[in-house]
Design a protein around this motif. Sequence first.
Motif, PDB file in Angstrom:
ATOM      1  N   UNK A  85       0.732  -1.145   0.137  1.00 16.87           N
ATOM      2  CA  UNK A  85      -0.096  -0.160  -0.005  1.00 16.87           C
ATOM      3  C   UNK A  85       0.975   1.228  -0.228  1.00 16.87           C
ATOM      4  N   UNK A  86       2.085   1.192   0.265  1.00 19.63           N
ATOM      5  CA  UNK A  86       2.978   2.321   0.552  1.00 19.63           C
ATOM      6  C   UNK A  86       3.873   2.305  -0.661  1.00 19.63           C
ATOM      7  N   UNK A  87       4.116   1.338  -1.229  1.00 21.15           N
ATOM      8  CA  UNK A  87       5.223   1.575  -2.435  1.00 21.15           C
ATOM      9  C   UNK A  87       4.461   0.933  -3.581  1.00 21.15           C
ATOM     10  N   UNK A  88       3.947   1.693  -4.389  1.00 22.24           N
ATOM     11  CA  UNK A  88       3.217   1.436  -5.386  1.00 22.24           C
ATOM     12  C   UNK A  88       4.118   0.707  -6.444  1.00 22.24           C
ATOM     13  N   UNK A  89       5.311   1.201  -6.822  1.00 19.30           N
ATOM     14  CA  UNK A  89       6.198   0.546  -7.767  1.00 19.30           C
ATOM     15  C   UNK A  89       7.502   0.809  -7.217  1.00 19.30           C
ATOM     16  N   UNK A  90       8.621  -0.192  -7.250  1.00 20.86           N
ATOM     17  CA  UNK A  90       9.827   0.150  -6.732  1.00 20.86           C
ATOM     18  C   UNK A  90      10.947   0.226  -8.045  1.00 20.86           C
ATOM     19  N   UNK A  91      11.155   1.150  -8.542  1.00 22.32           N
ATOM     20  CA  UNK A  91      11.919   1.522  -9.696  1.00 22.32           C
ATOM     21  C   UNK A  91      13.172   1.034  -9.210  1.00 22.32           C
ATOM     22  N   UNK A  92      13.758   0.112 -10.237  1.00 19.38           N
ATOM     23  CA  UNK A  92      15.167  -0.274 -10.232  1.00 19.38           C
ATOM     24  C   UNK A  92      16.258   0.935 -10.222  1.00 19.38           C
ATOM     25  N   UNK A  93      17.198   0.921  -9.501  1.00 22.99           N
ATOM     26  CA  UNK A  93      18.061   2.070  -9.329  1.00 22.99           C
ATOM     27  C   UNK A  93      19.389   1.503 -10.420  1.00 22.99           C
ATOM     28  N   UNK A  94      20.089   2.560 -10.905  1.00 26.00           N
ATOM     29  CA  UNK A  94      21.163   2.065 -11.652  1.00 26.00           C
ATOM     30  C   UNK A  94      21.981   0.910 -10.878  1.00 26.00           C
ATOM     31  N   UNK A  95      22.184   1.074  -9.456  1.00 28.75           N
ATOM     32  CA  UNK A  95      22.947   0.303  -8.876  1.00 28.75           C
ATOM     33  C   UNK A  95      22.612  -0.961  -8.872  1.00 28.75           C
ATOM     34  N   UNK A  96      21.220  -1.333  -8.613  1.00 30.12           N
ATOM     35  CA  UNK A  96      20.606  -2.475  -8.515  1.00 30.12           C
ATOM     36  C   UNK A  96      20.939  -3.149  -9.810  1.00 30.12           C
ATOM     37  N   UNK A  97      20.706  -2.180 -10.930  1.00 33.86           N
ATOM     38  CA  UNK A  97      20.694  -2.768 -12.291  1.00 33.86           C
ATOM     39  C   UNK A  97      22.348  -3.368 -12.548  1.00 33.86           C
ATOM     40  N   UNK A  98      23.122  -2.345 -12.082  1.00 32.27           N
ATOM     41  CA  UNK A  98      24.638  -2.865 -12.092  1.00 32.27           C
ATOM     42  C   UNK A  98      24.813  -4.144 -11.515  1.00 32.27           C
ATOM     43  N   UNK A  99      24.333  -4.288 -10.552  1.00 33.82           N
ATOM     44  CA  UNK A  99      24.752  -5.636  -9.586  1.00 33.82           C
ATOM     45  C   UNK A  99      23.972  -6.704 -10.267  1.00 33.82           C
ATOM     46  N   UNK A 100      22.802  -6.632 -10.724  1.00 33.79           N
ATOM     47  CA  UNK A 100      22.122  -7.685 -11.360  1.00 33.79           C
ATOM     48  C   UNK A 100      23.338  -8.033 -12.568  1.00 33.79           C
ATOM     49  N   UNK A 101      23.554  -6.959 -13.354  1.00 37.82           N
ATOM     50  CA  UNK A 101      24.408  -7.420 -14.716  1.00 37.82           C
ATOM     51  C   UNK A 101      25.603  -8.112 -14.233  1.00 37.82           C
ATOM     52  N   UNK A 102      26.332  -7.725 -13.185  1.00 34.60           N
ATOM     53  CA  UNK A 102      27.479  -8.150 -12.899  1.00 34.60           C
ATOM     54  C   UNK A 102      27.227  -9.586 -12.271  1.00 34.60           C
ATOM     55  N   UNK A 103      26.155  -9.606 -11.553  1.00 30.81           N
ATOM     56  CA  UNK A 103      25.917 -11.113 -10.958  1.00 30.81           C
ATOM     57  C   UNK A 103      25.541 -11.984 -12.070  1.00 30.81           C
ATOM     58  N   UNK A 104      24.913 -11.549 -13.138  1.00 31.50           N
ATOM     59  CA  UNK A 104      24.704 -12.459 -14.223  1.00 31.50           C
ATOM     60  C   UNK A 104      25.838 -12.906 -15.059  1.00 31.50           C
ATOM     61  N   UNK A 105      26.832 -11.822 -15.029  1.00 34.23           N
ATOM     62  CA  UNK A 105      28.067 -12.155 -15.686  1.00 34.23           C
ATOM     63  C   UNK A 105      28.929 -13.320 -14.779  1.00 34.23           C
ATOM     64  N   UNK A 106      28.725 -12.955 -13.530  1.00 30.98           N
ATOM     65  CA  UNK A 106      29.496 -13.889 -12.557  1.00 30.98           C
ATOM     66  C   UNK A 106      28.852 -15.289 -12.500  1.00 30.98           C
TER      67      UNK A 106
END
Length: 260
Positions: free
Chosen positions: A1-22
């Motif tokens: 109810x308080x967080x309609x949408x939690x947009x991904x930050x560039x840090x999170x995106x970066x971490x995800x990409x690196x995580x996938x690479x790893x």
Amino acid sequence: MGAPKQKWTSEEEEALRRGVLKHGAGKWRTIQKDPEFSPVLSSRSNIDLKDKWRNLSFSASGLGSRDKIRVPRIKVPSSSPSPSPQLLLLPAPDNVVEASAPEDIAKSPEDDKTHIPKFAMILEALAELKEPNGSDVTTIYNFIEIEKSYKLTDAYAKKMLAPMKDPSQKKDPAKPSKASKNLGLFAAASPALDAAQAAAMKVADAEAKAHIANEHMMEAERIFKMAEETESLLTLATELYDRCSRGEVLTVLQAAHREF
DNA sequence: GTAGGGTTAGGT
DNA sequence: ACCTAACCCTAC
């Protein structure tokens, strides 16, 4: 109810990409638990990672843009049978993939970046290949398509040929049909072409080795960067071919100084 | 746990 | 009104 949408930050995106690479795509739980990324991705579930990655790869793949593939949703108003049923789904030609990524390539901030460090390799190949024999040109294309990195679409190829228009060049009617996109960019065999082929092979080989050394550094940014460089290389090769096909003799030195 | 389809909120 | 991205549900 308080967080309609939690947009991904560039840090999170970066971490995800690196995580996938790893760890590789699909190991969402592993990535999420990895101490290297967990602080950043603490508020994301493994499913979130999966979904985000799906969005990333989909939009970065050129697909999913605002082009075709949008199946005309058959809403059927059930009340107004449009008298012209000719808008059944068109096969939608596979062109215009747009080289994808509206992120980097579209901006293209640097027009004339210090041209190609690979130029030396090209010259090397040219020097080695003094003997023309003219051969299959598709090889050049195949090498450019080395597995994952260079995936040039036909649209991209056309894009590459576009800036090749040199106003200072005299319009020679005897010009070979460079527009023969029959198979790829070129469709004829010539000494220059053969040299260009060898050059491309050298570049491709060097790139491939670099890739292997770099493990799986196949990020989108990197791919686009390479695509740009490859574009320059192909442009050069095409220029060489064009000149030579008109009967002009080019020396390696001339090519080195681009005095042609 | 993961993959894929479906739903909905936000933005243009 | 349409498109995209985050979220949700379900089958495997």
